[in-house]
Write a protein that holds these residues in place. Structure first.
Motif, mmCIF file in Angstrom:
data_model
loop_
_atom_site.group_PDB
_atom_site.id
_atom_site.type_symbol
_atom_site.label_atom_id
_atom_site.label_comp_id
_atom_site.label_asym_id
_atom_site.label_seq_id
_atom_site.Cartn_x
_atom_site.Cartn_y
_atom_site.Cartn_z
ATOM 1 N N ALA A 193 34.387 -49.472 18.131
ATOM 2 C CA ALA A 193 34.956 -49.317 19.762
ATOM 3 C C ALA A 193 34.011 -50.715 20.397
ATOM 4 C CB ALA A 193 34.084 -48.241 20.493
ATOM 5 N N VAL A 194 32.885 -51.083 20.201
ATOM 6 C CA VAL A 194 32.128 -52.195 21.223
ATOM 7 C C VAL A 194 32.920 -53.054 20.028
ATOM 8 C CG1 VAL A 194 29.949 -53.989 22.322
ATOM 9 C CG2 VAL A 194 30.193 -51.093 21.482
ATOM 10 N N THR A 201 23.754 -50.808 29.634
ATOM 11 C CA THR A 201 25.360 -50.954 29.657
ATOM 12 C C THR A 201 25.397 -50.197 31.313
ATOM 13 O OG1 THR A 201 25.631 -49.321 28.246
ATOM 14 C CG2 THR A 201 26.902 -51.584 27.777
ATOM 15 N N ASP A 256 31.764 -53.093 7.756
ATOM 16 C CA ASP A 256 32.152 -51.936 8.412
ATOM 17 C C ASP A 256 32.195 -51.037 6.752
ATOM 18 O OD1 ASP A 256 32.982 -50.648 11.328
ATOM 19 O OD2 ASP A 256 32.870 -49.198 9.432
ATOM 20 N N LYS A 288 18.043 -42.977 20.562
ATOM 21 C CA LYS A 288 17.822 -43.599 22.021
ATOM 22 C C LYS A 288 17.309 -43.142 23.249
ATOM 23 C CE LYS A 288 22.726 -44.996 22.950
ATOM 24 N NZ LYS A 288 22.514 -46.891 22.533
ATOM 25 N N VAL A 301 26.327 -52.338 3.990
ATOM 26 C CA VAL A 301 25.012 -51.968 3.597
ATOM 27 C C VAL A 301 25.171 -49.856 4.046
ATOM 28 C CG1 VAL A 301 22.520 -51.933 2.730
ATOM 29 C CG2 VAL A 301 24.650 -53.941 2.396
ATOM 30 N N GLY A 327 26.806 -51.305 14.568
ATOM 31 C CA GLY A 327 26.854 -50.972 14.127
ATOM 32 C C GLY A 327 26.148 -49.276 14.342
ATOM 33 N N ASP A 365 19.956 -52.713 21.688
ATOM 34 C CA ASP A 365 20.131 -52.334 22.647
ATOM 35 C C ASP A 365 21.341 -52.281 23.974
ATOM 36 O OD1 ASP A 365 21.143 -49.421 22.579
ATOM 37 O OD2 ASP A 365 19.606 -48.532 23.644
ATOM 38 N N PHE A 366 22.093 -52.543 23.802
ATOM 39 C CA PHE A 366 22.597 -52.651 24.717
ATOM 40 C C PHE A 366 22.829 -52.374 26.354
ATOM 41 C CE2 PHE A 366 26.188 -53.947 21.642
ATOM 42 C CZ PHE A 366 26.153 -55.435 21.251
ATOM 43 N N ASP A 410 30.771 -43.053 18.439
ATOM 44 C CA ASP A 410 29.152 -43.476 19.077
ATOM 45 C C ASP A 410 28.382 -42.142 19.612
ATOM 46 O OD1 ASP A 410 26.768 -44.515 20.106
ATOM 47 O OD2 ASP A 410 26.876 -44.840 21.424
ATOM 48 N N THR A 443 23.925 -45.995 15.399
ATOM 49 C CA THR A 443 22.697 -45.540 16.005
ATOM 50 C C THR A 443 21.914 -45.226 14.837
ATOM 51 O OG1 THR A 443 23.013 -45.681 18.244
ATOM 52 C CG2 THR A 443 20.533 -44.689 17.587
ATOM 53 N N GLY A 476 22.309 -54.204 18.808
ATOM 54 C CA GLY A 476 23.523 -54.263 19.841
ATOM 55 C C GLY A 476 22.992 -52.347 20.195
ATOM 56 N N TYR A 526 20.359 -55.950 6.792
ATOM 57 C CA TYR A 526 21.618 -57.041 7.129
ATOM 58 C C TYR A 526 20.056 -58.238 7.937
ATOM 59 C CZ TYR A 526 25.524 -53.575 7.321
ATOM 60 O OH TYR A 526 26.850 -53.360 6.531
HETATM 61 N N1 NAD Z 1 28.962 -49.198 23.950
HETATM 62 C C1 NAD Z 1 28.124 -48.824 24.631
HETATM 63 O O1 NAD Z 1 27.704 -49.086 26.244
HETATM 64 C C2 NAD Z 1 27.096 -49.411 24.174
HETATM 65 C C3 NAD Z 1 25.287 -49.477 24.626
HETATM 66 C C4 NAD Z 1 24.257 -49.766 23.870
HETATM 67 C C5 NAD Z 1 24.573 -49.454 22.912
HETATM 68 N N2 NAD Z 1 25.268 -49.704 21.472
HETATM 69 C C6 NAD Z 1 25.613 -49.350 20.134
HETATM 70 O O2 NAD Z 1 25.712 -49.668 20.249
HETATM 71 C C7 NAD Z 1 26.652 -49.439 18.174
HETATM 72 C C8 NAD Z 1 28.133 -49.347 18.585
HETATM 73 O O3 NAD Z 1 28.619 -48.791 19.585
HETATM 74 P P1 NAD Z 1 30.211 -47.985 19.408
HETATM 75 O O4 NAD Z 1 30.803 -47.563 20.944
HETATM 76 O O5 NAD Z 1 31.246 -49.307 19.455
HETATM 77 O O6 NAD Z 1 29.911 -46.496 18.340
HETATM 78 P P2 NAD Z 1 31.345 -47.147 16.861
HETATM 79 O O7 NAD Z 1 30.747 -45.635 16.571
HETATM 80 O O8 NAD Z 1 32.502 -47.315 17.742
HETATM 81 O O9 NAD Z 1 30.693 -48.340 16.331
HETATM 82 C C9 NAD Z 1 29.659 -48.342 14.648
HETATM 83 C C10 NAD Z 1 30.283 -48.803 13.676
HETATM 84 O O10 NAD Z 1 29.891 -49.149 13.154
HETATM 85 C C11 NAD Z 1 29.916 -48.553 11.635
HETATM 86 N N3 NAD Z 1 28.739 -48.837 11.411
HETATM 87 C C12 NAD Z 1 27.900 -47.867 11.091
HETATM 88 N N4 NAD Z 1 26.655 -48.195 9.806
HETATM 89 C C13 NAD Z 1 27.419 -49.281 9.605
HETATM 90 C C14 NAD Z 1 26.739 -49.800 8.383
HETATM 91 N N5 NAD Z 1 25.352 -49.550 8.148
HETATM 92 N N6 NAD Z 1 27.300 -51.514 7.801
HETATM 93 C C15 NAD Z 1 28.417 -51.220 8.655
HETATM 94 N N7 NAD Z 1 29.425 -50.264 9.588
HETATM 95 C C16 NAD Z 1 28.483 -49.627 9.804
HETATM 96 C C17 NAD Z 1 30.512 -47.428 12.350
HETATM 97 O O11 NAD Z 1 31.538 -46.801 10.513
HETATM 98 C C18 NAD Z 1 31.651 -48.027 13.289
HETATM 99 O O12 NAD Z 1 32.586 -48.364 12.713
HETATM 100 C C19 NAD Z 1 25.669 -48.093 18.982
HETATM 101 O O13 NAD Z 1 24.704 -48.267 18.218
HETATM 102 C C20 NAD Z 1 25.961 -47.913 19.863
HETATM 103 O O14 NAD Z 1 24.793 -47.200 20.249
HETATM 104 C C21 NAD Z 1 26.539 -48.738 22.424
#
Ligand code: NAD
Length: 448
Positions: A33-34, A255, A93, A301, A130, A177, A252-253, A288, A179, A226, A212
């Motif tokens: 998503a992000v 937000t 991914d 988290k 990975v 990726g 950790d963004f 997430d 958490t 993030g 990574y």
């Molecule tokens: N959206 C926010 O406001 C926010 C704020 C702070 C932190 N975060 C963190 O940012 C991260 C991403 O959030 P999101 O909402 O996009 O989540 P999401 O689940 O939509 O996206 C995460 C992606 O990472 C992939 N992934 C997981 N493990 C992986 C790996 N080892 N290698 C490659 N890809 C991998 C998943 O398949 C997925 O597509 C999360 O850890 C979340 O906690 C998000």
């Protein structure tokens, strides 16, 4: 206030920031998503379809000199950061979906916007990741690298980075990726030597995010995190970051809820208002949220979200005000909401003579809409750090704490969580590297 463009800065000979020439390659780990909201957003901005709202690098200004100088250029005109037209994305991914398909699945941006961007977004296809389900229990990866051990997997990522480097001039990596489970640092994280041995022996303390990060830093590539995972916040990877002049920052963004916490808590403290309790709860329904429904990922988290208040309130300095705060955080997975998170904070405060009061905050936000500009700014600023002689070899870029729930600092230094201190630190760092006077807000000179 009208802004007047002056010759931007007087760089010291010793700290001449190299220009942002050529293409900046951004390697995104996790095209969820992000990440897809960031990538689609950058393309929408490049095409003039939307404004980069929420991005300091794109919309922010910076005051130079005295208030009476009337000189506040845009940050992007003051410092040499990469132009969005020069940014090239790639990523990994655990699912095969291209960025268009993944963005559609994430459901953050509407269909109309995505269809306009489809031809571009479809060209970004993830490389195999990975991944190990031990570290993210709720996901079952299907697009995953195979290797004889963690060293082999790191080498495969290094090969991916080297390939990408052939197409661009500079590279930055960002973890978007999922958490991972909560991991405490162990002996394997104590030095680079121990870490590299751990890669050979498949040490359980080395999660994919660390592999990574190791690959990036080995290649001199800056790395941002993030998510709240233990990734570069270990002695081993700090050592590698300094050794290869590959900047890192916190994790950790920052937000929604924590962003608000780091605005409100400094306000209470500035006015000596006491706090007896802070109850924070969230519902969210994206992937997430599903991952965080697993207790081990939630713990990672929770730790990240808990830290800010303790540091801002300094209960050891103000025991009468903050010694006994009851701070609780809840996150509940609630699918109907998708990415549209809702957060509630109930804050029990007390004032003059101890009389109690309450404040309620109900933040209906969009997680990825808040996170995408942060991810973009981190990438652009880390690239700037890499081109800045006084920044690139110090490892941790504390001035980027502004964007992160868990800032990273030099050993023994407490982190600054107050958003306004962080903002001042960031802007003063930019003034400093460009040879401008720092702004202290003393202002006595106006009354001479
Ligand atoms: N959206 C926010 O406001 C926010 C704020 C702070 C932190 N975060 C963190 O940012 C991260 C991403 O959030 P999101 O909402 O996009 O989540 P999401 O689940 O939509 O996206 C995460 C992606 O990472 C992939 N992934 C997981 N493990 C992986 C790996 N080892 N290698 C490659 N890809 C991998 C998943 O398949 C997925 O597509 C999360 O850890 C979340 O906690 C998000």
């Amino acid at each position: 206030m009208a802004t007047k463009k002056k010759s931007a800065g007087r760089p010291k000979a010793s700290d001449k920031v190299a220009p942002a020439k050529g293409k900046l390659g951004v390697m995104v780990v996790g095209l969820g998503a992000v990440a897809t909201t960031m990538i689609a957003g950058v393309e929408a901005v490049r095409r003039g379809l939307a404004k980069p709202i929420g991005s300091l690098t794109q919309m922010g200004t910076i005051r130079l000199g005295k208030r009476t100088d009337n000189n506040s250029p845009l940050i992007k005109d003051f410092i040499p950061i990469a132009d969005l037209n020069d940014v090239v994305f790639t990523g990994w991914d655990i699912f095969k979906d291209n960025v268009y398909e993944s963005a559609k699945h994430a459901g953050v941006l509407d269909e109309k916007t995505l269809l306009q961007l489809k031809p571009y977004l479809e060209t970004i296809k993830p490389m195999p990741a990975v991944f190990d389900q031990y570290y993210v229990k709720r996901l079952h990866g299907t697009h995953v690298k195979k290797g004889k051990n963690k060293r082999d997997l790191a080498n495969q990522l290094i090969a991916d980075i080297r390939n990408f480097k052939k197409k661009v001039d500079r590279v930055v990596m960002i973890w978007c990726g999922s958490t991972e489970i909560f991991i405490e640092p162990t002996a394997v994280h104590e030095s680079l030597k121990a870490f590299e041995k751990g890669l050979d022996t498949d040490d359980i303390g080395i999660a994919p995010s660390q592999i990574y990060a190791y690959a990036a830093l080995s290649e001199g590539v800056p790395f941002a995190n993030g998510a709240p995972n233990l990734t570069v916040d270990t002695a081993a990877l700090i050592e590698l970051s300094k050794k290869n002049a590959a900047p890192i920052c916190g994790k950790d963004f920052k937000t929604g809820q924590t962003f608000m916490k780091t605005v409100l808590a400094p306000a209470f403290k500035a006015r000596m208002i006491g706090v007896s309790g802070w109850f924070s709860t969230n519902i969210l329904g994206n992937r997430d949220g599903e991952v965080l429904d697993d207790p081990q990922s939630f713990k990672t988290k929770e730790e990240s979200k808990l830290g800010s208040l303790e540091y801002i309130f300094q209960p050891e300095l103000y025991p009468d005000l903050y010694k006994d705060i009851y701070h609780k955080i809840r996150i509940n997975y609630y699918p109907p909401r998708g990415d549209d998170k809702e957060a509630w904070d109930n804050i029990d405060i007390f004032g003059w003579l101890g009389y109690p009061m309450q404040l309620k905050v109900n933040f209906l936000c969009r997680d990825s809409i808040l996170a995408a500009p942060i991810a973009l700014d981190l990438v652009l600023f880390l690239d700037l750090a890499k081109r800045t002689p006084s920044l690139r070899s110090i490892g941790i870029q504390e001035w980027l704490s502004f964007y992160l729930k868990s800032p990273q600092t030099a050993e023994g230094l407490y982190p600054e969580h107050d958003l306004f201190i962080q903002s001042m630190k960031l802007k003063n760092t930019l003034r400093h590297i460009m040879g401008q006077d720092l702004i202290t807000h003393l202002g006595l000179e106006y009354y001479d």
